[in-house]
Design an enzyme around this catalytic site. Structure first.
Site, mmCIF file in Angstrom:
data_model
loop_
_atom_site.group_PDB
_atom_site.id
_atom_site.type_symbol
_atom_site.label_atom_id
_atom_site.label_comp_id
_atom_site.label_asym_id
_atom_site.label_seq_id
_atom_site.Cartn_x
_atom_site.Cartn_y
_atom_site.Cartn_z
ATOM 1 C CG HIS A 179 6.395 5.074 9.682
ATOM 2 N ND1 HIS A 179 6.005 5.530 10.934
ATOM 3 C CD2 HIS A 179 6.376 6.155 8.877
ATOM 4 C CE1 HIS A 179 5.755 6.813 10.871
ATOM 5 N NE2 HIS A 179 5.963 7.227 9.640
ATOM 6 C CG ASN A 180 5.709 3.767 14.497
ATOM 7 O OD1 ASN A 180 5.351 4.277 13.440
ATOM 8 N ND2 ASN A 180 4.988 3.848 15.592
ATOM 9 C CE LYS A 223 2.650 4.296 12.140
ATOM 10 N NZ LYS A 223 2.033 4.314 13.408
ATOM 11 N N GLY A 231 -14.017 3.384 18.449
ATOM 12 C CA GLY A 231 -12.828 3.977 19.073
ATOM 13 C C GLY A 231 -12.702 5.416 18.612
ATOM 14 C CD GLU A 272 7.174 7.950 14.975
ATOM 15 O OE1 GLU A 272 6.400 7.922 13.999
ATOM 16 O OE2 GLU A 272 6.781 7.688 16.132
ATOM 17 C CB SER A 303 2.115 7.448 9.846
ATOM 18 O OG SER A 303 3.078 8.317 10.404
HETATM 19 N N1 LIG Z 1 -1.994 8.960 18.790
HETATM 20 C C1 LIG Z 1 -1.294 8.826 17.671
HETATM 21 O O1 LIG Z 1 -0.537 9.717 17.240
HETATM 22 C C2 LIG Z 1 -1.428 7.580 16.847
HETATM 23 C C3 LIG Z 1 -1.062 7.616 15.502
HETATM 24 C C4 LIG Z 1 -1.210 6.466 14.716
HETATM 25 C C5 LIG Z 1 -1.694 5.299 15.278
HETATM 26 N N2 LIG Z 1 -2.041 5.296 16.599
HETATM 27 C C6 LIG Z 1 -2.593 4.027 17.119
HETATM 28 O O2 LIG Z 1 -4.022 4.081 16.953
HETATM 29 C C7 LIG Z 1 -4.669 3.379 18.037
HETATM 30 C C8 LIG Z 1 -5.569 4.350 18.789
HETATM 31 O O3 LIG Z 1 -4.738 5.400 19.244
HETATM 32 P P1 LIG Z 1 -5.311 6.712 19.962
HETATM 33 O O4 LIG Z 1 -4.115 7.606 20.129
HETATM 34 O O5 LIG Z 1 -6.512 7.210 19.256
HETATM 35 O O6 LIG Z 1 -5.722 6.103 21.377
HETATM 36 P P2 LIG Z 1 -6.715 6.716 22.471
HETATM 37 O O7 LIG Z 1 -6.382 6.040 23.739
HETATM 38 O O8 LIG Z 1 -6.679 8.202 22.401
HETATM 39 O O9 LIG Z 1 -8.155 6.251 21.961
HETATM 40 C C9 LIG Z 1 -8.642 4.948 22.066
HETATM 41 C C10 LIG Z 1 -10.150 5.028 22.171
HETATM 42 O O10 LIG Z 1 -10.671 3.706 22.173
HETATM 43 C C11 LIG Z 1 -11.743 3.668 23.095
HETATM 44 N N3 LIG Z 1 -11.970 2.297 23.499
HETATM 45 C C12 LIG Z 1 -11.222 1.544 24.353
HETATM 46 N N4 LIG Z 1 -11.764 0.314 24.470
HETATM 47 C C13 LIG Z 1 -12.863 0.288 23.672
HETATM 48 C C14 LIG Z 1 -13.829 -0.695 23.381
HETATM 49 N N5 LIG Z 1 -13.774 -1.918 23.921
HETATM 50 N N6 LIG Z 1 -14.844 -0.373 22.533
HETATM 51 C C15 LIG Z 1 -14.915 0.865 21.993
HETATM 52 N N7 LIG Z 1 -14.020 1.838 22.237
HETATM 53 C C16 LIG Z 1 -13.004 1.548 23.064
HETATM 54 C C17 LIG Z 1 -11.291 4.580 24.234
HETATM 55 O O11 LIG Z 1 -12.384 4.996 25.033
HETATM 56 C C18 LIG Z 1 -10.636 5.707 23.450
HETATM 57 O O12 LIG Z 1 -11.550 6.737 23.145
HETATM 58 C C19 LIG Z 1 -3.521 2.797 18.873
HETATM 59 O O13 LIG Z 1 -3.216 1.522 18.398
HETATM 60 C C20 LIG Z 1 -2.354 3.742 18.588
HETATM 61 O O14 LIG Z 1 -1.105 3.152 18.817
HETATM 62 C C21 LIG Z 1 -1.935 6.398 17.396
HETATM 63 O O1 LIG Z 2 3.289 7.577 12.771
HETATM 64 C C1 LIG Z 2 2.700 8.064 13.718
HETATM 65 O O2 LIG Z 2 1.709 8.794 13.631
HETATM 66 C C2 LIG Z 2 3.220 7.730 15.092
HETATM 67 O O3 LIG Z 2 4.233 6.779 15.015
HETATM 68 C C3 LIG Z 2 2.116 7.167 15.918
HETATM 69 O O4 LIG Z 2 1.812 5.862 15.486
HETATM 70 C C4 LIG Z 2 2.300 7.236 17.419
HETATM 71 O O5 LIG Z 2 2.590 8.494 17.859
HETATM 72 C C5 LIG Z 2 3.212 6.157 17.930
HETATM 73 O O6 LIG Z 2 2.329 5.183 18.434
HETATM 74 C C6 LIG Z 2 4.138 6.527 19.054
HETATM 75 O O7 LIG Z 2 4.886 5.380 19.292
HETATM 76 P P1 LIG Z 2 5.735 5.182 20.602
HETATM 77 O O8 LIG Z 2 4.766 5.296 21.759
HETATM 78 O O9 LIG Z 2 6.294 3.824 20.482
HETATM 79 O O10 LIG Z 2 6.740 6.288 20.610
#
Ligand SMILES: NC(=O)c1ccc[n+]([C@@H]2O[C@H](COP(=O)([O-])OP(=O)(O)OC[C@H]3O[C@@H](n4cnc5c(N)ncnc54)[C@H](O)[C@@H]3O)[C@@H](O)[C@H]2O)c1
Ligand SMILES: O=C(O)[C@H](O)[C@@H](O)[C@H](O)[C@H](O)COP(=O)(O)O
Length: 299
Positions: free
Chosen positions: A174-175, A171, A7, A178, A121
């Site tokens: 935390h959210n 987490k 991912g 948030e 986070s």
């Molecule tokens: N964006 C943020 O600020 C943030 C912060 C903390 C946690 N998260 C969490 O982390 C996770 C990933 O978030 P993100 O923002 O990087 O999402 P994203 O959608 O940007 O990235 C997900 C990646 O997974 C890949 N993917 C999907 N299915 C797959 C598979 N079967 N095999 C391999 N790769 C696959 C996609 O192609 C994509 O590149 C989510 O659970 C999200 O909630 C996001």
């Molecule tokens: O701590 C963090 O880095 C954020 O919380 C991160 O996890 C992400 O931006 C959330 O997934 C947004 O959550 P919502 O889509 O529920 O606002």
């Protein structure tokens, strides 16, 4: 250390950049091969499939998953379960429900595979430059992967939280916080906007970022957003949510805990998804029925 990352989206990609900058070797895989190719330019080893990624790692393997929560995490862990050996380690860094993570850990334990739920986070910049991690799983095995968190975290930004599920539980809470903090900041600016004064919101957010009680990263981000668009004229007030706030409120109900701020901030997000509401129509109709108060006709 050598590990795999499955991912390579907004978070996984930046975590790999961070890991590489600390001298770790990372084998990377994503269903979108371009992401791995980009990281190859920075020193990562791309794998065209999860099978290939597993083959490129030596036992005991460490594999970090950073894919969308829910069905994708389920299918990737199921696949890994069939490919990994006893003693291998999976770290799941996404925003999964803590109960799902606890169940996954139990299931994988039957095969001797260690599973860690690592709530992450700090957004994308945190992933690249220093994030915050809330980690649940086996405490003894945690010692093996602790150096990774030490490198990826900002200062003291990681915590071994306890048994499986506790990382994602932390987490989730935390959210929830948030949601409440963001809603509160937003409501303050709503009042400024409705007042008769002509405030410059970027300047106000900068002011409140310096020495005030309500300073913090969210206020700095507020300043950044107003610097880009002084009235946020280019975006609509539609507030999506991906589950964590809802789970926090569901947990509060289960625990009979009073969390009105978090609950209302979640409901405000839902309200923002609708142009008009049926409940609004009902209240308007009732006012009209009992008091003859005017209604706004739908055009
Ligand atoms: N964006 C943020 O600020 C943030 C912060 C903390 C946690 N998260 C969490 O982390 C996770 C990933 O978030 P993100 O923002 O990087 O999402 P994203 O959608 O940007 O990235 C997900 C990646 O997974 C890949 N993917 C999907 N299915 C797959 C598979 N079967 N095999 C391999 N790769 C696959 C996609 O192609 C994509 O590149 C989510 O659970 C999200 O909630 C996001
Ligand atoms: O701590 C963090 O880095 C954020 O919380 C991160 O996890 C992400 O931006 C959330 O997934 C947004 O959550 P919502 O889509 O529920 O606002």
């Amino acid at each position: 250390m050598k590990l795999g990352m499955i991912g390579l989206g907004k978070m996984g990609f930046n975590l790999v950049v961070n890991l590489l900058s600390h001298g770790h070797e990372v084998v990377v895989s994503d269903i979108n091969p371009q992401r791995g190719e980009q990281l190859a330019g920075l020193g990562a080893q791309p794998a065209s499939s999860i099978e290939e990624l597993v083959m490129k790692l030596k036992h005991p393997r460490i594999i970090w998953i950073m894919v969308p929560a829910g069905a994708v995490v389920e299918s990737v862990t199921d696949k890994l379960s069939g490919l990994l050996e006893a003693g291998d380690i999976i770290i799941e860094g996404g925003n999964s429900h803590y109960k799902d993570s606890a169940e996954r850990a139990e299931k994988l334990k039957e095969r001797g595979i260690h599973f860690f739920d690592a709530g992450t986070s700090g957004g994308t910049s945190g992933a690249e430059h220093g994030a915050c991690f809330m980690i649940g799983g086996n405490q003894e095995v945690f010692a093996t992967i602790e150096p990774l968190f030490r490198d990826l975290a900002v200062d003291q930004g990681y915590l071994y939280a306890g048994e499986s599920g506790s990382g994602h539980f932390l987490k989730m809470i935390h959210n929830g916080i948030e949601y409440g903090m963001m809603q509160s900041i937003a409501e303050g600016f709503e009042l400024l906007e409705k007042s008769s004064f002509d405030f410059n919101y970027e300047n106000v957010a900068r002011l409140w970022s310096n020495g005030s009680v309500i300073r913090g990263w969210l206020m700095e981000l507020t300043q950044n957003a107003f610097a880009k668009d002084p009235q946020l004229a280019g975006i609509r007030g539609v507030m999506q949510s991906s589950g964590e706030g809802k789970w926090t409120v569901q947990t509060a109900l289960d625990l009979q805990a009073s969390t009105p701020v978090i609950a209302l901030s979640l409901l405000m997000r839902y309200r923002s998804l609708e142009e008009d509401t049926f409940h609004g129509k009902v209240v308007a109709a009732l006012r009209n029925e009992f008091g003859g108060h005017a209604v706004v006709q739908d055009s």
